[in-house]
Write a protein that holds these residues in place. Structure first.
Motif, PDB file in Angstrom:
ATOM      1  N   GLY A 115     -13.005   1.180  -2.094  1.00 40.74           N
ATOM      2  CA  GLY A 115     -11.982   1.017  -1.070  1.00 40.74           C
ATOM      3  C   GLY A 115     -12.598   1.080   0.310  1.00 40.74           C
ATOM      4  N   THR A 116     -11.834   0.647   1.295  1.00 38.53           N
ATOM      5  CA  THR A 116     -12.312   0.688   2.670  1.00 38.53           C
ATOM      6  C   THR A 116     -12.424   2.133   3.141  1.00 38.53           C
ATOM      7  OG1 THR A 116     -10.051   0.540   3.523  1.00 38.53           O
ATOM      8  CG2 THR A 116     -11.242  -1.532   3.203  1.00 38.53           C
ATOM      9  N   ASP A 117     -13.001   2.335   4.306  1.00 36.09           N
ATOM     10  CA  ASP A 117     -13.110   3.671   4.881  1.00 36.09           C
ATOM     11  C   ASP A 117     -11.730   4.313   4.991  1.00 36.09           C
ATOM     12  OD1 ASP A 117     -15.949   3.567   5.349  1.00 36.09           O
ATOM     13  OD2 ASP A 117     -15.535   2.205   7.013  1.00 36.09           O
ATOM     14  N   THR A 118     -11.658   5.598   4.652  1.00 31.53           N
ATOM     15  CA  THR A 118     -10.458   6.452   4.699  1.00 31.53           C
ATOM     16  C   THR A 118      -9.472   6.158   3.575  1.00 31.53           C
ATOM     17  OG1 THR A 118      -8.927   5.172   6.121  1.00 31.53           O
ATOM     18  CG2 THR A 118     -10.626   6.470   7.243  1.00 31.53           C
ATOM     19  N   ILE A 148      -5.315   0.410   0.995  1.00 35.41           N
ATOM     20  CA  ILE A 148      -4.756   1.082   2.158  1.00 35.41           C
ATOM     21  C   ILE A 148      -4.413   0.050   3.223  1.00 35.41           C
ATOM     22  CG2 ILE A 148      -7.013   1.471   3.224  1.00 35.41           C
ATOM     23  CD1 ILE A 148      -6.014   4.132   4.262  1.00 35.41           C
ATOM     24  N   SER A 149      -3.388   0.325   4.016  1.00 34.46           N
ATOM     25  CA  SER A 149      -3.000  -0.591   5.086  1.00 34.46           C
ATOM     26  C   SER A 149      -3.859  -0.355   6.327  1.00 34.46           C
ATOM     27  CB  SER A 149      -1.520  -0.401   5.440  1.00 34.46           C
ATOM     28  OG  SER A 149      -1.307   0.874   6.023  1.00 34.46           O
ATOM     29  N   PRO A 160      -1.944   1.662  -4.756  1.00 29.96           N
ATOM     30  CA  PRO A 160      -1.437   1.922  -3.399  1.00 29.96           C
ATOM     31  C   PRO A 160      -1.993   3.245  -2.889  1.00 29.96           C
ATOM     32  CG  PRO A 160       0.346   1.263  -4.860  1.00 29.96           C
ATOM     33  CD  PRO A 160      -0.854   1.517  -5.727  1.00 29.96           C
ATOM     34  N   ALA A 161      -2.603   3.241  -1.693  1.00 30.16           N
ATOM     35  CA  ALA A 161      -3.327   4.430  -1.233  1.00 30.16           C
ATOM     36  C   ALA A 161      -2.823   4.987   0.089  1.00 30.16           C
ATOM     37  CB  ALA A 161      -4.818   4.109  -1.121  1.00 30.16           C
ATOM     38  N   PRO A 163       0.807  -1.225   0.000  1.00 33.14           N
ATOM     39  CA  PRO A 163       0.000   0.000   0.000  1.00 33.14           C
ATOM     40  C   PRO A 163       0.840   1.276   0.000  1.00 33.14           C
ATOM     41  CG  PRO A 163      -0.759  -1.552   1.685  1.00 33.14           C
ATOM     42  CD  PRO A 163       0.562  -2.038   1.208  1.00 33.14           C
ATOM     43  N   ARG A 164       2.134   1.153   0.329  1.00 33.76           N
ATOM     44  CA  ARG A 164       3.015   2.325   0.369  1.00 33.76           C
ATOM     45  C   ARG A 164       3.937   2.407  -0.848  1.00 33.76           C
ATOM     46  NH1 ARG A 164       2.724   5.336   4.496  1.00 33.76           N
ATOM     47  NH2 ARG A 164       4.713   6.359   4.074  1.00 33.76           N
ATOM     48  N   ASP A 165       3.710   1.572  -1.815  1.00 28.66           N
ATOM     49  CA  ASP A 165       4.517   1.579  -3.035  1.00 28.66           C
ATOM     50  C   ASP A 165       4.439   2.952  -3.707  1.00 28.66           C
ATOM     51  OD1 ASP A 165       5.780   1.094  -5.452  1.00 28.66           O
ATOM     52  OD2 ASP A 165       4.806  -0.848  -5.763  1.00 28.66           O
TER      53      ASP A 165
END
Length: 274
Positions: free
Chosen positions: A71-74, A177-178, A235-236, A27-29
């Motif tokens: 995507g998930t919340d946030t 997102i992680s 990656p978010a 997710p941080r790529d």
């Protein structure tokens, strides 16, 4: 910025028929992007270029582009819309945020309200969440029987194929997102009074089902990344990477569509404005 958007597309694409494991997607790529300030400036330029291409798409009036943000919340669905499409003229863009269905929507099949929100020819439509909620939250929360959920994957694929065959190009982005990053963003919403409105206690309930949601997302990606409407896992954790990646792919897609201003049947030189 990347000189070859195709490399980015290949990196983020969920190839149809190839199993995807979200644990293998970082997710941080940075996706090959460099300095954040430089990338943000380049993304603003991409947004203006998207606006120019959208103007051609609107004038042509023959095809549409549907952008699905899931995507998930946030994970940054709202932020993506602001960062990528804020420069695009409102006349040719529609944004639909899918909330829990109303009474009249529940009285129809689950794709009824989705079809009504599909962008008309000449426009870009953005789904903030989408019909995929029906195989994500419905699956995790048990809002529909397993047999019903199982039927929906093929139904969605067929629905999207019909849209594509009728002139709608579909781009689908899963904002990856992680769990750690989500925790930080949720805490920020609690700490900042200006962001309290963004927080919902239900966000914490969903967070308790994190692994179940990740499994549901993987199944969705594996079952519904098709040749006519493939998924991209973006990656978010870094907002500027997320925006730059999506802007790059949207621009490349519009360039591939190559919309043209229509020709007129009259000669402009025959007229004079006095």
């Amino acid at each position: 910025m990347l000189d070859q958007p195709q490399e980015l597309i290949e990196k983020l694409l969920v190839k149809p028929g190839t199993p995807v494991d979200l644990k293998q997607r970082d997710p941080r790529d940075k996706c090959g992007f460099g300095d954040d300030k430089e990338t943000k400036a380049a993304t603003e330029m991409l947004a203006r270029e998207i606006d120019a291409l959208q103007d051609r798409l609107y004038a042509e009036g023959q095809r549409a582009l549907l952008v699905v943000l899931q995507g998930t919340d946030t994970s940054g669905k709202d932020g993506t819309i602001r960062g990528v499409f804020n420069a695009t003229g409102p006349l040719g863009v529609s944004v639909t945020a899918f909330r829990p269905p109303s009474e009249i929507e529940r009285a129809h099949d689950y794709l009824w309200r989705v079809h009504a929100a599909v962008p008309r020819r000449g426009t870009i439509g953005i789904f903030n969440r989408s019909h995929y909620e029906e195989v994500l939250i419905a699956r995790v929360r048990g809002f529909a029987p397993k047999e019903t959920i199982e039927q929906r994957y093929d139904q969605i694929n067929n629905f999207e194929k019909m849209l594509v065959e009728n002139g709608t190009v579909i781009l689908k982005f899963m904002l990856h997102i992680s769990k750690k990053e989500q925790a930080e963003r949720l805490q920020e919403r609690l700490d900042n009074p200006k962001k309290h409105w963004k927080f919902s206690p239900g966000d914490l309930d969903d967070r308790e089902h994190w692994d179940d949601f990740q499994d549901a997302y993987e199944t969705m990606l594996n079952r519904c990344s098709t040749p006519w409407a493939p998924w991209h896992v973006v990656p978010a954790d870094r907002k500027w990477v997320r925006n730059a990646a999506i802007a790059t792919i949207v621009k490349a897609t519009l360039e591939g569509m190559n919309p043209q201003y229509p020709t007129v049947s009259w000669n402009p030189s025959d007229f004079t404005v006095t």
